[in-house]
Scaffold this active site. Structure first.
Site, PDB file in Angstrom:
ATOM      1  N   ARG A 189       0.967  -1.092  -0.031  1.00  0.00           N
ATOM      2  CA  ARG A 189      -0.038   0.217  -0.140  1.00  0.00           C
ATOM      3  C   ARG A 189       0.946   1.165  -0.046  1.00  0.00           C
ATOM      4  O   ARG A 189       1.964   1.232   0.577  1.00  0.00           O
ATOM      5  CB  ARG A 189      -1.019  -0.179   1.149  1.00  0.00           C
ATOM      6  CG  ARG A 189      -1.876  -1.152   1.192  1.00  0.00           C
ATOM      7  CD  ARG A 189      -3.125  -1.009   2.166  1.00  0.00           C
ATOM      8  NE  ARG A 189      -4.183  -1.901   1.536  1.00  0.00           N
ATOM      9  CZ  ARG A 189      -4.375  -2.955   2.026  1.00  0.00           C
ATOM     10  NH1 ARG A 189      -3.593  -3.546   2.943  1.00  0.00           N
ATOM     11  NH2 ARG A 189      -5.509  -3.701   1.545  1.00  0.00           N
ATOM     12  N   ASP A 205     -10.683  -1.859  -5.329  1.00  0.00           N
ATOM     13  CA  ASP A 205     -11.089  -0.782  -5.731  1.00  0.00           C
ATOM     14  C   ASP A 205     -10.264   0.511  -5.161  1.00  0.00           C
ATOM     15  O   ASP A 205     -10.175   1.527  -6.087  1.00  0.00           O
ATOM     16  CB  ASP A 205     -12.572  -0.228  -5.260  1.00  0.00           C
ATOM     17  CG  ASP A 205     -12.785  -0.042  -3.325  1.00  0.00           C
ATOM     18  OD1 ASP A 205     -11.758  -0.702  -2.961  1.00  0.00           O
ATOM     19  OD2 ASP A 205     -13.828   0.196  -3.104  1.00  0.00           O
ATOM     20  N   ASP A 208     -16.369  -6.799  -3.878  1.00  0.00           N
ATOM     21  CA  ASP A 208     -17.128  -5.591  -3.816  1.00  0.00           C
ATOM     22  C   ASP A 208     -17.022  -4.677  -4.864  1.00  0.00           C
ATOM     23  O   ASP A 208     -17.304  -3.725  -4.842  1.00  0.00           O
ATOM     24  CB  ASP A 208     -16.795  -4.955  -2.349  1.00  0.00           C
ATOM     25  CG  ASP A 208     -15.193  -4.697  -2.484  1.00  0.00           C
ATOM     26  OD1 ASP A 208     -14.492  -5.251  -3.394  1.00  0.00           O
ATOM     27  OD2 ASP A 208     -14.658  -3.991  -1.455  1.00  0.00           O
ATOM     28  N   ARG A 254     -14.499  -5.803   4.233  1.00  0.00           N
ATOM     29  CA  ARG A 254     -14.508  -4.388   4.121  1.00  0.00           C
ATOM     30  C   ARG A 254     -15.922  -4.036   4.352  1.00  0.00           C
ATOM     31  O   ARG A 254     -16.698  -3.952   5.418  1.00  0.00           O
ATOM     32  CB  ARG A 254     -13.864  -3.899   2.736  1.00  0.00           C
ATOM     33  CG  ARG A 254     -12.575  -4.171   2.711  1.00  0.00           C
ATOM     34  CD  ARG A 254     -11.677  -2.970   2.664  1.00  0.00           C
ATOM     35  NE  ARG A 254     -11.348  -2.952   1.242  1.00  0.00           N
ATOM     36  CZ  ARG A 254     -10.274  -2.254   0.574  1.00  0.00           C
ATOM     37  NH1 ARG A 254      -9.386  -1.779   1.279  1.00  0.00           N
ATOM     38  NH2 ARG A 254     -10.105  -2.164  -0.690  1.00  0.00           N
TER      39      ARG A 254
HETATM   40  P1  ADP Z   1      -7.608  -2.447  -2.818  1.00  0.00           P
HETATM   41  O1  ADP Z   1      -7.142  -2.036  -4.199  1.00  0.00           O
HETATM   42  O2  ADP Z   1      -7.520  -3.972  -2.374  1.00  0.00           O
HETATM   43  O3  ADP Z   1      -8.870  -1.724  -2.303  1.00  0.00           O
HETATM   44  P2  ADP Z   1      -6.218  -0.442  -0.993  1.00  0.00           P
HETATM   45  O4  ADP Z   1      -7.608   0.585  -0.782  1.00  0.00           O
HETATM   46  O5  ADP Z   1      -5.189  -0.404  -0.126  1.00  0.00           O
HETATM   47  O6  ADP Z   1      -6.522  -1.715  -1.661  1.00  0.00           O
HETATM   48  O7  ADP Z   1      -5.527   0.678  -2.383  1.00  0.00           O
HETATM   49  C1  ADP Z   1      -4.182   0.007  -2.828  1.00  0.00           C
HETATM   50  C2  ADP Z   1      -3.390   1.213  -3.067  1.00  0.00           C
HETATM   51  O8  ADP Z   1      -4.067   1.876  -4.207  1.00  0.00           O
HETATM   52  C3  ADP Z   1      -3.230   2.345  -2.090  1.00  0.00           C
HETATM   53  O9  ADP Z   1      -2.029   1.869  -1.249  1.00  0.00           O
HETATM   54  C4  ADP Z   1      -2.755   3.593  -2.802  1.00  0.00           C
HETATM   55  O10 ADP Z   1      -1.244   3.463  -3.146  1.00  0.00           O
HETATM   56  C5  ADP Z   1      -3.790   3.540  -4.215  1.00  0.00           C
HETATM   57  N1  ADP Z   1      -4.743   4.200  -3.806  1.00  0.00           N
HETATM   58  C6  ADP Z   1      -5.901   3.845  -3.059  1.00  0.00           C
HETATM   59  N2  ADP Z   1      -6.836   5.188  -3.051  1.00  0.00           N
HETATM   60  C7  ADP Z   1      -6.086   5.826  -3.750  1.00  0.00           C
HETATM   61  C8  ADP Z   1      -6.737   7.289  -4.345  1.00  0.00           C
HETATM   62  N3  ADP Z   1      -8.032   7.822  -3.925  1.00  0.00           N
HETATM   63  N4  ADP Z   1      -5.880   7.849  -5.108  1.00  0.00           N
HETATM   64  C9  ADP Z   1      -4.742   7.321  -5.729  1.00  0.00           C
HETATM   65  N5  ADP Z   1      -4.334   5.971  -5.176  1.00  0.00           N
HETATM   66  C10 ADP Z   1      -5.097   5.385  -4.525  1.00  0.00           C
END
Ligand code: ADP
Length: 327
Positions: free
Chosen positions: A76, A107, A134, A176
């Site tokens: 992350r 997402d 999701d 989540r």
């Molecule tokens: P997932 O993809 O499983 O939902 P995360 O929510 O942890 O996992 O998102 C993974 C990575 O995507 C984050 O650590 C970040 O680098 C990037 N990311 C998440 N949200 C945003 C955002 N609003 N803008 C830009 N990058 C984002």
């Protein structure tokens, strides 16, 4: 418009999910079969910004279809959420001559991919990889089926000891904001109740489950609690029960990261293989900023924005089935 993809980058991001490796394998082999070079990016967006890039051959993805987790590692990154972070990422894409990016994740990862695409006009394709299921626009996400089966297996084992000791087991399940894993595992494991964010009347759900159990002289039971359905999760539910029904011996089991691990099911391997190939096909079809998904067993292209923003609802017939079948 000149639109020739010569080199594609692929990364896994966010929460890892079983089947991500099968997707990396499929992307790599489908790309090479179509004359496109593949550059694997390690540690998600963090690795992209740091230039952790390696060209992959078909042999680099040998023997990984059955392995859980992700050989590319996941990470992350807060920095990628900033304009400066994404500039660093874009600089690496340019330096490595990567023309398009395939992001396997959930997402959050897609939100990041979309931002990069908007700022730098990079073609990005999302492959849904998350145990939570999701994402709107696809019937299933890679890893969901495996996690579901893991949860059911764990709940079956808990039921053996629950019946022997006449206890109420509260099992906390991941997800989540979504209750798909919890509701479907509850149906498959024959649980007494499921507490999920999409149905908010927790007290009523519990009372129905416990009241019904008493009437039927059930002296043990299993209730699945989605981690964020109630603040404090399964432990908070146990406290409520102990207060109002002290006659029940409650036990809390938090399945935690067990749910993410393990070898992917055949279903997830097939889904990942299909979607990996579909992602390359989407690039050949000059698609950009879309997620590849499966609806009614057909591959579909879904705008990333829709996949992220729209809310996939749980099926009411499943909710009703659980209520009827738990009496
Ligand atoms: P997932 O993809 O499983 O939902 P995360 O929510 O942890 O996992 O998102 C993974 C990575 O995507 C984050 O650590 C970040 O680098 C990037 N990311 C998440 N949200 C945003 C955002 N609003 N803008 C830009 N990058 C984002």
């Amino acid at each position: 418009m000149e639109y020739k993809i010569r080199t594609v980058g692929v990364l896994t991001s966010g929460g890892d999910a079983p089947g991500m490796n099968a997707a990396v394998r499929a992307v790599t082999r489908a790309a090479i079969a179509n004359g496109i070079r593949v550059k694997a990016i390690y540690r998600g967006y963090k690795g992209l910004m740091d230039g952790e890039v390696q060209e992959f051959t078909t042999q680099d993805v040998s023997g990984i279809i059955q392995r859980g987790g992700t050989i590319l590692k996941s990470a992350r990154s807060e920095e990628f959420k900033t304009v400066e972070g994404r500039k660093r990422a874009y600089d690496v894409l340019q330096k490595e001559e990567i023309d398009a990016l395939i992001v396997i994740g959930g997402d959050g990862s897609f939100t990041g991919a979309r931002a990069l695409a908007q700022e730098y006009n990079v073609p990005v394709i999302g492959i849904p990889g998350t145990i939570d299921n999701d994402l709107w626009g696809t019937d299933s996400t890679i890893g969901y089926d495996t996690a579901l089966n893991t949860i059911v297996e764990c709940v079956d084992k808990l039921r053996d000891t629950g019946t022997s000791h006449e206890r109420l087991f509260l099992v906390e399940v991941m997800g989540r904001d979504a209750g798909f894993l919890t509701l479907n595992a509850a149906i498959a494991a024959g649980a007494e109740a499921a507490i999920i964010p999409e149905r908010t009347a927790v007290a009523e759900q519990l009372e129905a489950a416990i009241g019904q159990g008493r009437r039927k002289h059930k002296n043990s039971g299993i209730v699945l609690v989605q981690e964020h359905a109630i603040e404090g999760g399964a432990k908070a539910v146990a406290e409520i029960i102990e207060k109002y029904h002290p006659e029940y011996g409650t036990r809390v089991t938090i399945l935690g990261h067990l749910q993410r691990g393990g070898s992917p099911t055949a279903y997830d391997r097939i889904l990942a293989s299909r979607l990996g190939c579909a992602a390359i096909q989407a690039l050949l079809d000059e698609q950009r900023s879309i997620m590849v998904g499966v609806q009614n067993n057909e591959v579909v292209y879904v705008p990333l924005t829709k996949a992220i923003k729209e809310k996939k609802d749980i099926k009411d017939d499943k909710w009703q089935a659980l209520q009827v079948l738990s009496i």
